[in-house]
Every structure is written in C-alpha cells, then in structure tokens.
Write a protein that holds these residues in place. Sequence first.
Motif, mmCIF file in Angstrom:
data_model
loop_
_atom_site.group_PDB
_atom_site.id
_atom_site.type_symbol
_atom_site.label_atom_id
_atom_site.label_comp_id
_atom_site.label_asym_id
_atom_site.label_seq_id
_atom_site.Cartn_x
_atom_site.Cartn_y
_atom_site.Cartn_z
ATOM 1 N N MET A 280 49.048 16.458 97.531
ATOM 2 C CA MET A 280 48.130 15.565 97.790
ATOM 3 C C MET A 280 47.092 15.444 96.645
ATOM 4 S SD MET A 280 45.017 15.464 100.554
ATOM 5 C CE MET A 280 43.969 16.898 99.932
ATOM 6 N N THR A 281 46.735 14.257 96.046
ATOM 7 C CA THR A 281 45.713 14.267 94.950
ATOM 8 C C THR A 281 44.298 14.073 95.637
ATOM 9 O OG1 THR A 281 45.815 11.721 95.108
ATOM 10 C CG2 THR A 281 47.421 13.016 93.468
ATOM 11 N N PRO B 135 41.899 25.341 85.368
ATOM 12 C CA PRO B 135 43.338 24.908 84.793
ATOM 13 C C PRO B 135 44.366 25.478 85.901
ATOM 14 C CG PRO B 135 42.437 26.730 83.373
ATOM 15 C CD PRO B 135 41.288 25.964 84.474
ATOM 16 N N ASP B 136 43.855 26.898 86.537
ATOM 17 C CA ASP B 136 44.914 27.021 87.603
ATOM 18 C C ASP B 136 45.104 26.445 88.829
ATOM 19 O OD1 ASP B 136 45.115 29.493 86.060
ATOM 20 O OD2 ASP B 136 43.663 30.548 87.034
ATOM 21 N N ALA B 137 44.168 25.316 89.135
ATOM 22 C CA ALA B 137 44.207 24.339 90.335
ATOM 23 C C ALA B 137 45.092 23.031 89.844
ATOM 24 C CB ALA B 137 43.039 24.165 90.818
ATOM 25 N N ASP B 138 45.650 23.043 88.413
ATOM 26 C CA ASP B 138 46.073 21.872 88.300
ATOM 27 C C ASP B 138 47.191 21.196 89.092
ATOM 28 O OD1 ASP B 138 47.443 19.900 86.764
ATOM 29 O OD2 ASP B 138 47.620 20.725 85.066
ATOM 30 N N PRO B 139 46.845 19.994 89.625
ATOM 31 C CA PRO B 139 47.389 19.408 90.741
ATOM 32 C C PRO B 139 48.755 18.550 90.278
ATOM 33 C CG PRO B 139 45.812 18.005 90.183
ATOM 34 C CD PRO B 139 45.743 19.037 89.214
ATOM 35 N N ALA C 109 42.542 15.831 85.687
ATOM 36 C CA ALA C 109 41.618 17.362 85.381
ATOM 37 C C ALA C 109 41.097 18.029 86.710
ATOM 38 C CB ALA C 109 40.569 17.076 84.461
ATOM 39 N N PRO C 110 41.198 19.317 86.862
ATOM 40 C CA PRO C 110 40.906 20.031 88.050
ATOM 41 C C PRO C 110 39.511 20.656 87.619
ATOM 42 C CG PRO C 110 42.588 21.421 86.771
ATOM 43 C CD PRO C 110 42.553 20.070 86.095
ATOM 44 N N GLN D 1 36.249 22.288 95.138
ATOM 45 C CA GLN D 1 37.382 21.894 94.209
ATOM 46 C C GLN D 1 37.738 20.260 94.137
ATOM 47 O OE1 GLN D 1 39.465 23.694 92.156
ATOM 48 N NE2 GLN D 1 40.219 21.989 91.092
ATOM 49 N N ILE D 2 37.550 19.690 93.046
ATOM 50 C CA ILE D 2 37.788 18.116 92.967
ATOM 51 C C ILE D 2 38.884 17.835 91.601
ATOM 52 C CG2 ILE D 2 35.494 17.606 93.892
ATOM 53 C CD1 ILE D 2 34.639 16.993 91.192
#
Length: 178
Positions: free
Chosen positions: A1-2, A54-58, A63-64, A136-137
């Motif tokens: 999900m984005t 960067p660890d949450a790159d979707p 850009a997370p 987180q967005i």
Amino acid sequence: MTRTVDLDVMHDAIIAQIGAWFPSLETVGDYQEDRRTLSVPAVLIELIDLEGDPDADPGTGQAPFVSKWVARAILGSKAEDVKRETRKLAAALGAKVHQQRWGQTVSPAQVTYIGRDAFDPEFDKFEVWAVEWDQQIDLGESVWTGEGVVPQVVKVGWSPDIGPGNEADYSDSVETAP
C-alpha cells in the motif's frame, strides 16, 4: 500500500479531528494563529520535522519519512486550576492521538511525549503542554499508477526450462517441480 500524503490535507484533517473531539475549545489551528490575541482554551498543531527513513522504502519511488508533530494544549494562565486543567487536556489529547490516522494513508500515530512546553516566548502568558507524535508518511508520486495492462493469469515455469521458446512448458498454477 502506498502512503502518498498531501501535507495540506493532513494538517486540515488533524485540525478538524481535534476540533470534533474537543468542541469546547475556542481555537483549533496551526501556524496562522496570532498568539497575541489567541482565544483559549486552544490547541495549535505544528509539523516540526521530517526525518528521512530509508529502511521504510515502500518500493514505489516515493521518499519515506517519519513526520514529527506537536499539538500544544493552551490555557490562559489566569484560568481556574489552570495547571491541572492544562495537563488533563494534554493527557486526553494524547490518548485520542494514539494510533490515529486522521483518515489519511499514513501509519498509526505513536505518541512520544506529553509534557510542559515552555520554549516559545509568545506563550509566556499561557499555560502550555505539548503532545508530540510520530507518523510514517511517504512523499512524492508513486511509480505504481495503476495504468497499463493488469495480468489476468500468472504463468509458472521451472528453471532451466524458462524464457522464450519454453512457453509451452509453463503452467497456470503452482505445482511441484518436475
């Protein structure tokens, strides 16, 4: 999900939700409020930081970020039982903010701090407590637009019999390897 986020929409959603939770507040707003003539009780929100994550790159090209928010619960310093009432408002607000998504495609809010906020000289004539939280967005456009051909059938092949010329060896479902 984005989790594509429009920051204007997110600000407005937070302000609207806090106003709905606490209809007795005189003011619910953000940066535009004139603090010299602020009607209290009030809650003012602010996006205080966007920290890259960067660890949450979707995997969407977006850009997370971890967004860091603060809501300041503000009462006039001459109000009855002002210290107790300010703390009660901040605690109630923190409980409501916990796990909130504001109707947006963001992670649930994680409250990180509820406490005195004495760092803004414009608030000297008020009693102020802060409620801080992270969410987180993802910012920017997703590369996954939903346009183009959507596969209807997924074909499965087993190495080394894959690629052009081996299409007849593919199956429509996953079975055990030959």
